[in-house]
Design an enzyme around this catalytic site. Structure first.
Site, PDB file in Angstrom:
ATOM      1  N   HIS A 167       0.859  -1.202   0.000  1.00 53.91           N
ATOM      2  CA  HIS A 167       0.000   0.000   0.000  1.00 53.91           C
ATOM      3  C   HIS A 167       0.885   1.239   0.000  1.00 53.91           C
ATOM      4  O   HIS A 167       0.802   2.071   0.920  1.00 53.91           O
ATOM      5  CB  HIS A 167      -0.943   0.031   1.213  1.00 53.91           C
ATOM      6  CG  HIS A 167      -2.124  -0.892   1.068  1.00 53.91           C
ATOM      7  ND1 HIS A 167      -2.871  -1.309   2.156  1.00 53.91           N
ATOM      8  CD2 HIS A 167      -2.696  -1.452  -0.017  1.00 53.91           C
ATOM      9  CE1 HIS A 167      -3.847  -2.100   1.734  1.00 53.91           C
ATOM     10  NE2 HIS A 167      -3.760  -2.203   0.417  1.00 53.91           N
ATOM     11  N   HIS A 224     -10.973  -9.499  -6.832  1.00 51.08           N
ATOM     12  CA  HIS A 224     -10.731  -8.191  -6.201  1.00 51.08           C
ATOM     13  C   HIS A 224      -9.896  -7.366  -7.180  1.00 51.08           C
ATOM     14  O   HIS A 224      -8.938  -7.878  -7.766  1.00 51.08           O
ATOM     15  CB  HIS A 224      -9.988  -8.469  -4.898  1.00 51.08           C
ATOM     16  CG  HIS A 224      -9.553  -7.280  -4.115  1.00 51.08           C
ATOM     17  ND1 HIS A 224     -10.223  -6.083  -4.099  1.00 51.08           N
ATOM     18  CD2 HIS A 224      -8.494  -7.124  -3.262  1.00 51.08           C
ATOM     19  CE1 HIS A 224      -9.598  -5.251  -3.282  1.00 51.08           C
ATOM     20  NE2 HIS A 224      -8.549  -5.849  -2.770  1.00 51.08           N
ATOM     21  N   GLU A 249      -7.955  -4.744  -6.640  1.00 54.14           N
ATOM     22  CA  GLU A 249      -6.726  -4.066  -6.210  1.00 54.14           C
ATOM     23  C   GLU A 249      -5.533  -4.613  -7.000  1.00 54.14           C
ATOM     24  O   GLU A 249      -5.487  -5.790  -7.360  1.00 54.14           O
ATOM     25  CB  GLU A 249      -6.518  -4.234  -4.694  1.00 54.14           C
ATOM     26  CG  GLU A 249      -5.495  -3.242  -4.160  1.00 54.14           C
ATOM     27  CD  GLU A 249      -5.542  -3.032  -2.647  1.00 54.14           C
ATOM     28  OE1 GLU A 249      -6.278  -3.748  -1.958  1.00 54.14           O
ATOM     29  OE2 GLU A 249      -4.822  -2.135  -2.177  1.00 54.14           O
ATOM     30  N   ASP A 292      -2.569  -5.584  -6.644  1.00 56.92           N
ATOM     31  CA  ASP A 292      -1.730  -6.741  -6.307  1.00 56.92           C
ATOM     32  C   ASP A 292      -2.336  -8.042  -6.847  1.00 56.92           C
ATOM     33  O   ASP A 292      -1.634  -9.043  -6.965  1.00 56.92           O
ATOM     34  CB  ASP A 292      -1.468  -6.842  -4.800  1.00 56.92           C
ATOM     35  CG  ASP A 292      -2.699  -6.671  -3.953  1.00 56.92           C
ATOM     36  OD1 ASP A 292      -3.644  -5.985  -4.390  1.00 56.92           O
ATOM     37  OD2 ASP A 292      -2.735  -7.224  -2.836  1.00 56.92           O
ATOM     38  N   HIS A 308     -11.884  -6.438   1.791  1.00 55.42           N
ATOM     39  CA  HIS A 308     -11.860  -5.123   2.412  1.00 55.42           C
ATOM     40  C   HIS A 308     -12.222  -3.982   1.459  1.00 55.42           C
ATOM     41  O   HIS A 308     -12.170  -2.810   1.868  1.00 55.42           O
ATOM     42  CB  HIS A 308     -10.459  -4.860   3.002  1.00 55.42           C
ATOM     43  CG  HIS A 308      -9.367  -4.700   1.971  1.00 55.42           C
ATOM     44  ND1 HIS A 308      -8.618  -3.546   1.913  1.00 55.42           N
ATOM     45  CD2 HIS A 308      -8.927  -5.478   0.978  1.00 55.42           C
ATOM     46  CE1 HIS A 308      -7.737  -3.651   0.934  1.00 55.42           C
ATOM     47  NE2 HIS A 308      -7.910  -4.812   0.352  1.00 55.42           N
ATOM     48  N   ASP A 332      -8.215 -11.629  -0.166  1.00 55.31           N
ATOM     49  CA  ASP A 332      -7.453 -11.020   0.942  1.00 55.31           C
ATOM     50  C   ASP A 332      -7.833 -11.597   2.303  1.00 55.31           C
ATOM     51  O   ASP A 332      -6.987 -11.675   3.212  1.00 55.31           O
ATOM     52  CB  ASP A 332      -7.697  -9.506   0.978  1.00 55.31           C
ATOM     53  CG  ASP A 332      -6.900  -8.760  -0.071  1.00 55.31           C
ATOM     54  OD1 ASP A 332      -5.846  -9.259  -0.509  1.00 55.31           O
ATOM     55  OD2 ASP A 332      -7.337  -7.661  -0.462  1.00 55.31           O
ATOM     56  N   TYR A 381      -2.147  -8.292   9.892  1.00 59.71           N
ATOM     57  CA  TYR A 381      -2.961  -8.053   8.692  1.00 59.71           C
ATOM     58  C   TYR A 381      -4.389  -7.681   9.086  1.00 59.71           C
ATOM     59  O   TYR A 381      -4.972  -6.732   8.563  1.00 59.71           O
ATOM     60  CB  TYR A 381      -2.948  -9.326   7.840  1.00 59.71           C
ATOM     61  CG  TYR A 381      -3.493  -9.170   6.447  1.00 59.71           C
ATOM     62  CD1 TYR A 381      -2.667  -8.803   5.402  1.00 59.71           C
ATOM     63  CD2 TYR A 381      -4.829  -9.399   6.179  1.00 59.71           C
ATOM     64  CE1 TYR A 381      -3.150  -8.674   4.111  1.00 59.71           C
ATOM     65  CE2 TYR A 381      -5.333  -9.267   4.889  1.00 59.71           C
ATOM     66  CZ  TYR A 381      -4.484  -8.908   3.869  1.00 59.71           C
ATOM     67  OH  TYR A 381      -4.984  -8.772   2.592  1.00 59.71           O
ATOM     68  N   HIS A 435      -2.802 -14.005  -0.137  1.00 59.45           N
ATOM     69  CA  HIS A 435      -1.493 -13.604   0.429  1.00 59.45           C
ATOM     70  C   HIS A 435      -1.112 -14.607   1.514  1.00 59.45           C
ATOM     71  O   HIS A 435      -1.945 -14.952   2.359  1.00 59.45           O
ATOM     72  CB  HIS A 435      -1.574 -12.228   1.108  1.00 59.45           C
ATOM     73  CG  HIS A 435      -1.890 -11.093   0.192  1.00 59.45           C
ATOM     74  ND1 HIS A 435      -1.032 -10.661  -0.792  1.00 59.45           N
ATOM     75  CD2 HIS A 435      -2.969 -10.272   0.138  1.00 59.45           C
ATOM     76  CE1 HIS A 435      -1.579  -9.632  -1.420  1.00 59.45           C
ATOM     77  NE2 HIS A 435      -2.747  -9.373  -0.892  1.00 59.45           N
TER      78      HIS A 435
END
Ligand code: FEO
Length: 395
Positions: free
Chosen positions: A23, A79, A81, A83, A147, A166, A194, A227
Protein backbone atom coordinates in the site's frame (compact mmCIF):
# COMPACT_ATOMS: atom_id res chain seq x y z
CA UNK A 1 6.25 -22.54 -11.57
CA UNK A 2 3.01 -24.09 -10.50
CA UNK A 3 2.67 -25.85 -7.15
CA UNK A 4 0.01 -28.50 -6.56
CA UNK A 5 -2.81 -27.64 -4.16
CA UNK A 6 -5.39 -30.40 -4.59
CA UNK A 7 -6.44 -32.61 -7.53
CA UNK A 8 -6.55 -30.30 -10.56
CA UNK A 9 -5.96 -27.08 -8.65
CA UNK A 10 -2.52 -25.45 -8.68
CA UNK A 11 -0.96 -22.34 -7.20
CA UNK A 12 0.63 -20.11 -9.83
CA UNK A 13 1.52 -16.90 -8.01
CA UNK A 14 4.52 -14.92 -6.88
CA UNK A 15 6.38 -15.40 -3.62
CA UNK A 16 7.81 -11.99 -3.01
CA UNK A 17 10.66 -12.44 -0.56
CA UNK A 18 12.02 -8.94 -1.18
CA UNK A 19 8.82 -6.99 -0.58
CA UNK A 20 9.22 -4.66 2.38
CA UNK A 21 6.32 -2.21 1.97
CA UNK A 22 2.74 -2.54 0.79
CA UNK A 23 0.00 0.00 0.00
CA UNK A 24 2.73 2.45 -0.98
CA UNK A 25 4.71 2.83 2.23
CA UNK A 26 1.67 2.41 4.47
CA UNK A 27 2.11 -1.22 5.51
CA UNK A 28 5.44 -2.65 6.60
CA UNK A 29 6.25 -6.14 5.37
CA UNK A 30 8.76 -7.81 7.68
CA UNK A 31 8.86 -11.37 6.33
CA UNK A 32 8.12 -11.08 2.62
CA UNK A 33 4.72 -11.73 1.10
CA UNK A 34 3.05 -13.48 -1.80
CA UNK A 35 0.42 -12.81 -4.40
CA UNK A 36 -1.37 -16.12 -4.77
CA UNK A 37 -3.11 -16.88 -8.07
CA UNK A 38 -4.64 -20.25 -8.88
CA UNK A 39 -5.17 -22.39 -11.95
CA UNK A 40 -8.05 -24.89 -12.07
CA UNK A 41 -7.93 -27.47 -14.85
CA UNK A 42 -11.18 -29.36 -14.91
CA UNK A 43 -13.20 -29.73 -18.13
CA UNK A 44 -13.07 -25.95 -18.01
CA UNK A 45 -9.82 -24.10 -17.29
CA UNK A 46 -10.05 -21.27 -14.82
CA UNK A 47 -7.53 -18.67 -13.67
CA UNK A 48 -8.30 -17.14 -10.28
CA UNK A 49 -6.66 -13.73 -9.91
CA UNK A 50 -3.24 -12.64 -11.18
CA UNK A 51 -0.25 -10.89 -9.57
CA UNK A 52 1.08 -7.36 -9.15
CA UNK A 53 2.16 -5.52 -12.31
CA UNK A 54 5.96 -5.65 -11.72
CA UNK A 55 5.72 -9.46 -11.84
CA UNK A 56 3.35 -9.62 -14.85
CA UNK A 57 5.86 -10.78 -17.44
CA UNK A 58 7.19 -13.58 -15.22
CA UNK A 59 3.64 -14.55 -14.28
CA UNK A 60 2.48 -14.79 -17.89
CA UNK A 61 5.66 -16.59 -18.99
CA UNK A 62 5.09 -19.16 -16.22
CA UNK A 63 1.46 -19.51 -17.15
CA UNK A 64 2.42 -20.11 -20.80
CA UNK A 65 4.78 -22.90 -19.75
CA UNK A 66 1.93 -24.60 -17.91
CA UNK A 67 -0.92 -24.11 -20.34
CA UNK A 68 -1.87 -22.73 -23.73
CA UNK A 69 -3.35 -19.37 -22.73
CA UNK A 70 -6.12 -19.83 -25.31
CA UNK A 71 -7.34 -22.78 -23.29
CA UNK A 72 -8.31 -20.53 -20.35
CA UNK A 73 -12.11 -20.54 -20.32
CA UNK A 74 -12.72 -18.15 -17.45
CA UNK A 75 -10.79 -15.60 -15.44
CA UNK A 76 -12.06 -14.87 -11.94
CA UNK A 77 -11.13 -11.43 -10.60
CA UNK A 78 -11.98 -11.71 -6.92
CA UNK A 79 -10.73 -8.19 -6.20
CA UNK A 80 -9.61 -5.29 -8.35
CA UNK A 81 -6.73 -4.07 -6.21
CA UNK A 82 -3.52 -4.04 -8.25
CA UNK A 83 -1.73 -6.74 -6.31
CA UNK A 84 -4.27 -9.22 -7.75
CA UNK A 85 -5.34 -7.58 -10.99
CA UNK A 86 -2.04 -6.00 -12.05
CA UNK A 87 -1.25 -8.60 -14.72
CA UNK A 88 -4.67 -8.42 -16.36
CA UNK A 89 -3.83 -5.72 -18.96
CA UNK A 90 -0.86 -7.71 -20.27
CA UNK A 91 -2.79 -10.99 -20.15
CA UNK A 92 -5.86 -9.59 -21.87
CA UNK A 93 -3.74 -8.40 -24.78
CA UNK A 94 -3.05 -12.08 -25.42
CA UNK A 95 -6.55 -13.47 -24.76
CA UNK A 96 -8.82 -10.43 -25.21
CA UNK A 97 -12.18 -12.20 -25.33
CA UNK A 98 -11.80 -14.39 -22.26
CA UNK A 99 -14.66 -13.75 -19.83
CA UNK A 100 -13.71 -12.06 -16.55
CA UNK A 101 -16.03 -12.93 -13.66
CA UNK A 102 -16.26 -10.26 -10.98
CA UNK A 103 -18.76 -8.24 -8.96
CA UNK A 104 -20.43 -5.10 -10.31
CA UNK A 105 -18.03 -3.07 -8.21
CA UNK A 106 -15.22 -5.18 -9.62
CA UNK A 107 -16.06 -3.87 -13.09
CA UNK A 108 -15.96 -0.28 -11.78
CA UNK A 109 -12.61 -0.83 -10.15
CA UNK A 110 -11.00 -2.66 -13.09
CA UNK A 111 -12.29 -0.22 -15.71
CA UNK A 112 -11.33 2.73 -13.49
CA UNK A 113 -7.80 1.48 -13.18
CA UNK A 114 -7.10 -0.05 -16.60
CA UNK A 115 -9.53 1.77 -18.93
CA UNK A 116 -10.70 -1.29 -20.85
CA UNK A 117 -14.52 -1.22 -20.75
CA UNK A 118 -14.49 -3.59 -23.72
CA UNK A 119 -13.18 -6.53 -21.65
CA UNK A 120 -15.70 -9.37 -21.53
CA UNK A 121 -16.96 -8.83 -17.98
CA UNK A 122 -19.45 -11.27 -16.45
CA UNK A 123 -20.99 -9.69 -13.37
CA UNK A 124 -21.78 -12.12 -10.55
CA UNK A 125 -23.42 -11.84 -7.15
CA UNK A 126 -23.66 -14.05 -4.08
CA UNK A 127 -25.10 -17.46 -4.91
CA UNK A 128 -24.36 -17.33 -8.64
CA UNK A 129 -22.35 -20.27 -9.86
CA UNK A 130 -20.47 -21.51 -12.90
CA UNK A 131 -20.06 -25.14 -13.92
CA UNK A 132 -16.48 -26.15 -14.58
CA UNK A 133 -17.14 -29.78 -15.50
CA UNK A 134 -16.30 -33.08 -13.79
CA UNK A 135 -19.31 -32.46 -11.52
CA UNK A 136 -17.72 -29.38 -9.97
CA UNK A 137 -18.76 -25.78 -9.93
CA UNK A 138 -17.61 -22.42 -8.67
CA UNK A 139 -19.99 -20.56 -6.34
CA UNK A 140 -19.50 -16.82 -5.95
CA UNK A 141 -19.77 -15.06 -2.59
CA UNK A 142 -19.63 -11.26 -2.46
CA UNK A 143 -17.35 -10.05 0.33
CA UNK A 144 -18.35 -6.39 0.19
CA UNK A 145 -15.97 -4.20 2.23
CA UNK A 146 -13.74 -7.15 3.11
CA UNK A 147 -11.86 -5.12 2.41
CA UNK A 148 -13.02 -3.24 -0.71
CA UNK A 149 -16.56 -2.81 -2.06
CA UNK A 150 -15.61 -5.12 -4.96
CA UNK A 151 -14.16 -7.99 -2.91
CA UNK A 152 -15.44 -11.48 -3.61
CA UNK A 153 -14.64 -15.08 -2.70
CA UNK A 154 -15.20 -18.24 -4.71
CA UNK A 155 -16.10 -21.68 -3.36
CA UNK A 156 -15.22 -24.72 -5.46
CA UNK A 157 -17.55 -27.66 -4.90
CA UNK A 158 -16.17 -31.17 -5.05
CA UNK A 159 -12.73 -30.11 -3.83
CA UNK A 160 -14.24 -27.93 -1.09
CA UNK A 161 -11.82 -25.06 -1.58
CA UNK A 162 -12.67 -21.51 -0.58
CA UNK A 163 -10.64 -18.99 -2.60
CA UNK A 164 -10.94 -16.19 -0.09
CA UNK A 165 -8.76 -13.51 -1.68
CA UNK A 166 -7.45 -11.02 0.94
CA UNK A 167 -9.56 -12.43 3.78
CA UNK A 168 -7.60 -14.80 6.06
CA UNK A 169 -4.32 -13.77 4.39
CA UNK A 170 -1.07 -12.39 5.70
CA UNK A 171 1.89 -10.55 4.26
CA UNK A 172 4.20 -13.49 4.84
CA UNK A 173 6.36 -15.43 2.39
CA UNK A 174 6.14 -19.20 2.78
CA UNK A 175 7.87 -21.20 0.07
CA UNK A 176 6.06 -24.40 1.11
CA UNK A 177 2.72 -22.52 0.86
CA UNK A 178 0.71 -24.45 3.45
CA UNK A 179 -0.10 -23.33 6.98
CA UNK A 180 1.18 -26.54 8.57
CA UNK A 181 4.61 -25.93 6.98
CA UNK A 182 4.96 -22.33 8.13
CA UNK A 183 6.73 -20.95 11.20
CA UNK A 184 3.70 -20.81 13.49
CA UNK A 185 4.85 -17.83 15.57
CA UNK A 186 5.44 -15.70 12.50
CA UNK A 187 2.26 -16.93 10.81
CA UNK A 188 -0.02 -15.88 13.66
CA UNK A 189 1.89 -12.64 14.24
CA UNK A 190 1.46 -11.73 10.57
CA UNK A 191 -2.17 -12.89 10.43
CA UNK A 192 -3.03 -10.65 13.38
CA UNK A 193 -1.05 -7.72 11.97
CA UNK A 194 -2.96 -8.05 8.69
CA UNK A 195 -6.30 -8.13 10.50
CA UNK A 196 -5.43 -5.20 12.81
CA UNK A 197 -4.05 -2.95 10.08
CA UNK A 198 -6.39 -3.78 7.18
CA UNK A 199 -9.58 -5.47 8.32
CA UNK A 200 -10.26 -4.06 11.78
CA UNK A 201 -12.36 -1.11 10.49
CA UNK A 202 -14.74 -3.65 8.97
CA UNK A 203 -15.04 -5.91 12.01
CA UNK A 204 -18.88 -5.78 12.23
CA UNK A 205 -19.03 -6.90 8.59
CA UNK A 206 -16.44 -9.63 9.20
CA UNK A 207 -18.59 -11.05 12.00
CA UNK A 208 -21.75 -10.94 9.90
CA UNK A 209 -20.10 -12.49 6.84
CA UNK A 210 -18.59 -15.33 8.85
CA UNK A 211 -21.99 -16.09 10.38
CA UNK A 212 -23.55 -15.99 6.89
CA UNK A 213 -20.96 -18.37 5.42
CA UNK A 214 -21.01 -20.76 8.40
CA UNK A 215 -24.82 -20.96 8.15
CA UNK A 216 -24.38 -22.42 4.65
CA UNK A 217 -22.69 -25.44 6.27
CA UNK A 218 -20.28 -25.85 3.38
CA UNK A 219 -17.51 -28.38 3.87
CA UNK A 220 -14.23 -26.46 3.72
CA UNK A 221 -11.08 -28.53 3.19
CA UNK A 222 -8.83 -25.67 2.09
CA UNK A 223 -8.89 -21.89 2.37
CA UNK A 224 -6.77 -20.60 -0.47
CA UNK A 225 -5.94 -16.99 0.34
CA UNK A 226 -4.36 -14.44 -1.95
CA UNK A 227 -1.49 -13.60 0.43
CA UNK A 228 0.63 -15.86 2.60
CA UNK A 229 -0.31 -19.38 3.58
CA UNK A 230 -2.96 -21.67 2.19
CA UNK A 231 -4.88 -23.07 5.15
CA UNK A 232 -5.21 -26.86 4.77
CA UNK A 233 -4.52 -28.07 8.31
CA UNK A 234 -7.66 -27.29 10.32
CA UNK A 235 -8.51 -24.50 7.87
CA UNK A 236 -11.34 -23.11 9.93
CA UNK A 237 -8.92 -22.15 12.71
CA UNK A 238 -8.32 -18.86 10.91
CA UNK A 239 -12.09 -18.35 10.54
CA UNK A 240 -12.49 -18.87 14.29
CA UNK A 241 -9.65 -16.42 14.95
CA UNK A 242 -11.26 -13.80 12.68
CA UNK A 243 -14.58 -14.30 14.47
CA UNK A 244 -12.88 -13.66 17.82
CA UNK A 245 -10.86 -10.71 16.49
CA UNK A 246 -13.96 -9.10 14.97
CA UNK A 247 -15.59 -8.61 18.38
CA UNK A 248 -13.67 -5.76 20.04
CA UNK A 249 -10.74 -8.06 20.68
CA UNK A 250 -8.41 -7.38 23.58
CA UNK A 251 -5.93 -9.18 25.80
CA UNK A 252 -4.71 -8.29 29.27
CA UNK A 253 -2.22 -5.82 27.83
CA UNK A 254 -1.63 -2.08 28.17
CA UNK A 255 0.63 -0.28 25.71
CA UNK A 256 2.43 3.01 26.28
CA UNK A 257 3.12 4.91 23.06
CA UNK A 258 4.97 8.21 22.85
CA UNK A 259 7.54 10.41 21.21
CA UNK A 260 9.85 12.79 23.00
CA UNK A 261 11.98 15.85 22.19
CA UNK A 262 14.36 16.15 25.15
CA UNK A 263 13.51 13.01 27.12
CA UNK A 264 10.98 14.59 29.50
CA UNK A 265 7.98 12.85 27.94
CA UNK A 266 10.01 9.63 27.75
CA UNK A 267 10.55 9.79 31.52
CA UNK A 268 6.79 10.01 31.96
CA UNK A 269 6.31 6.99 29.67
CA UNK A 270 8.85 4.97 31.64
CA UNK A 271 7.15 5.77 34.92
CA UNK A 272 3.65 4.98 33.60
CA UNK A 273 4.88 1.57 32.38
CA UNK A 274 6.44 0.88 35.76
CA UNK A 275 3.29 1.81 37.67
CA UNK A 276 1.10 -0.28 35.35
CA UNK A 277 3.26 -3.29 36.05
CA UNK A 278 3.36 -2.63 39.81
CA UNK A 279 -0.40 -2.28 40.05
CA UNK A 280 -1.25 -5.25 37.85
CA UNK A 281 1.63 -7.74 37.73
CA UNK A 282 -0.31 -10.10 35.45
CA UNK A 283 -0.92 -7.44 32.83
CA UNK A 284 1.48 -7.40 29.89
CA UNK A 285 2.92 -3.89 29.60
CA UNK A 286 4.67 -2.74 26.45
CA UNK A 287 6.20 0.62 25.55
CA UNK A 288 7.09 2.05 22.14
CA UNK A 289 8.72 5.23 20.91
CA UNK A 290 6.81 6.16 17.76
CA UNK A 291 9.89 7.54 16.01
CA UNK A 292 11.83 4.34 16.53
CA UNK A 293 9.22 1.63 15.96
CA UNK A 294 7.25 0.58 12.94
CA UNK A 295 3.78 2.13 13.05
CA UNK A 296 1.97 -0.99 11.81
CA UNK A 297 3.61 -3.16 14.44
CA UNK A 298 2.55 -0.69 17.13
CA UNK A 299 -0.98 -0.87 15.72
CA UNK A 300 -0.96 -4.64 16.23
CA UNK A 301 -0.05 -3.99 19.87
CA UNK A 302 -2.95 -1.54 20.17
CA UNK A 303 -5.22 -4.24 18.73
CA UNK A 304 -4.16 -6.58 21.54
CA UNK A 305 -4.45 -3.93 24.28
CA UNK A 306 -7.33 -3.16 26.59
CA UNK A 307 -5.90 0.33 27.16
CA UNK A 308 -3.18 2.61 25.84
CA UNK A 309 -1.35 5.70 27.11
CA UNK A 310 -0.24 8.18 24.46
CA UNK A 311 2.32 10.91 25.06
CA UNK A 312 3.82 13.82 23.20
CA UNK A 313 5.48 17.06 24.22
CA UNK A 314 3.76 20.23 23.11
CA UNK A 315 5.30 21.68 19.97
CA UNK A 316 4.01 24.77 18.13
CA UNK A 317 0.81 24.59 20.19
CA UNK A 318 0.24 21.03 18.94
CA UNK A 319 1.96 17.65 19.14
CA UNK A 320 4.93 16.05 17.41
CA UNK A 321 4.22 15.12 13.79
CA UNK A 322 5.19 11.48 14.45
CA UNK A 323 2.38 11.23 17.00
CA UNK A 324 -0.09 13.30 14.93
CA UNK A 325 0.42 11.11 11.85
CA UNK A 326 0.05 7.93 13.85
CA UNK A 327 -3.16 9.20 15.49
CA UNK A 328 -4.61 9.85 12.04
CA UNK A 329 -3.92 6.22 11.17
CA UNK A 330 -5.37 5.14 14.53
CA UNK A 331 -8.65 6.94 13.69
CA UNK A 332 -8.97 5.01 10.43
CA UNK A 333 -8.77 1.64 12.17
CA UNK A 334 -11.88 2.20 14.32
CA UNK A 335 -10.87 0.37 17.48
CA UNK A 336 -13.64 0.00 20.04
CA UNK A 337 -13.93 -0.74 23.75
CA UNK A 338 -10.46 0.49 24.72
CA UNK A 339 -9.37 3.11 27.25
CA UNK A 340 -6.71 5.76 26.71
CA UNK A 341 -4.72 8.20 28.84
CA UNK A 342 -2.59 11.13 27.72
CA UNK A 343 0.68 12.56 28.96
CA UNK A 344 3.34 15.03 27.87
CA UNK A 345 5.81 17.76 28.81
CA UNK A 346 5.75 21.36 27.68
CA UNK A 347 7.96 24.41 27.95
CA UNK A 348 5.60 27.28 27.25
CA UNK A 349 1.97 26.95 26.19
CA UNK A 350 1.11 23.26 26.90
CA UNK A 351 -1.69 22.37 24.47
CA UNK A 352 -0.31 18.87 23.75
CA UNK A 353 -2.49 16.88 26.16
CA UNK A 354 -5.66 18.60 24.96
CA UNK A 355 -4.85 17.73 21.34
CA UNK A 356 -4.02 14.13 22.25
CA UNK A 357 -7.28 13.77 24.18
CA UNK A 358 -9.35 15.19 21.32
CA UNK A 359 -7.72 12.93 18.73
CA UNK A 360 -8.04 9.80 20.87
CA UNK A 361 -11.71 10.56 21.50
CA UNK A 362 -12.24 10.93 17.75
CA UNK A 363 -10.47 7.58 17.32
CA UNK A 364 -13.13 5.94 19.50
CA UNK A 365 -11.15 5.55 22.74
CA UNK A 366 -12.62 6.21 26.18
CA UNK A 367 -10.15 8.75 27.56
CA UNK A 368 -9.64 8.68 31.32
CA UNK A 369 -9.42 11.91 33.32
CA UNK A 370 -6.09 11.06 34.94
CA UNK A 371 -3.19 12.50 32.97
CA UNK A 372 0.30 13.91 33.38
CA UNK A 373 0.87 17.39 32.05
CA UNK A 374 4.30 18.48 33.05
CA UNK A 375 6.08 21.80 32.75
CA UNK A 376 9.70 21.37 31.63
CA UNK A 377 11.35 18.27 33.08
CA UNK A 378 9.23 16.08 35.36
CA UNK A 379 9.55 16.47 39.11
CA UNK A 380 8.82 13.64 41.55
CA UNK A 381 5.38 15.14 41.97
CA UNK A 382 4.75 14.92 38.20
CA UNK A 383 6.07 11.38 38.00
CA UNK A 384 3.91 10.26 40.91
CA UNK A 385 0.83 11.16 38.87
CA UNK A 386 1.60 7.99 36.89
CA UNK A 387 -0.01 6.07 39.77
CA UNK A 388 -3.40 7.64 39.03
CA UNK A 389 -2.93 7.14 35.26
CA UNK A 390 -2.12 3.46 35.77
CA UNK A 391 -5.06 2.90 38.12
CA UNK A 392 -7.47 4.61 35.71
CA UNK A 393 -6.28 2.53 32.76
CA UNK A 394 -6.41 -0.71 34.71
CA UNK A 395 -9.68 0.01 36.50
FE1 FEO B 1 -4.33 -7.97 -1.60
FE2 FEO B 1 -6.81 -5.70 -1.26
O1 FEO B 1 -5.38 -6.53 -2.12
Amino acid sequence: MRKPIKNNVSWIGKIDWALDKFHGDDYSVNHGSSQNAYLIEEEKVVLIDTVWKPHSTDFIDNLKKEIDLNKIDYIIANHGEVDHSGSLPQLMELIPNTPIYCTANGVKSLVGQYHHPEWNFKVVKTGDSQDIGNGKKLVFVEMRMLHWPDSMAVYMTGDNILFSNDAFGQHFAVEELFNDRADQCLLWEEAMKYYANILNPFSPLVKRKIEEVLALNLPIDIIATSHGVIWRDNPTQIVEAYYKWSQDYQEDQVTVIYDTMWEGTEKLANRISRELSLHSPNTRVKQYNLSKTDKNDIMTEVFKSKAIAVGSPTVHQGILSSVAGWLEFLKELKFKGKKAAVFGCYGWSGEGNKVLREELTKAGFETVDAEIKCSWNPTDEDLNKAVDVAKALLG
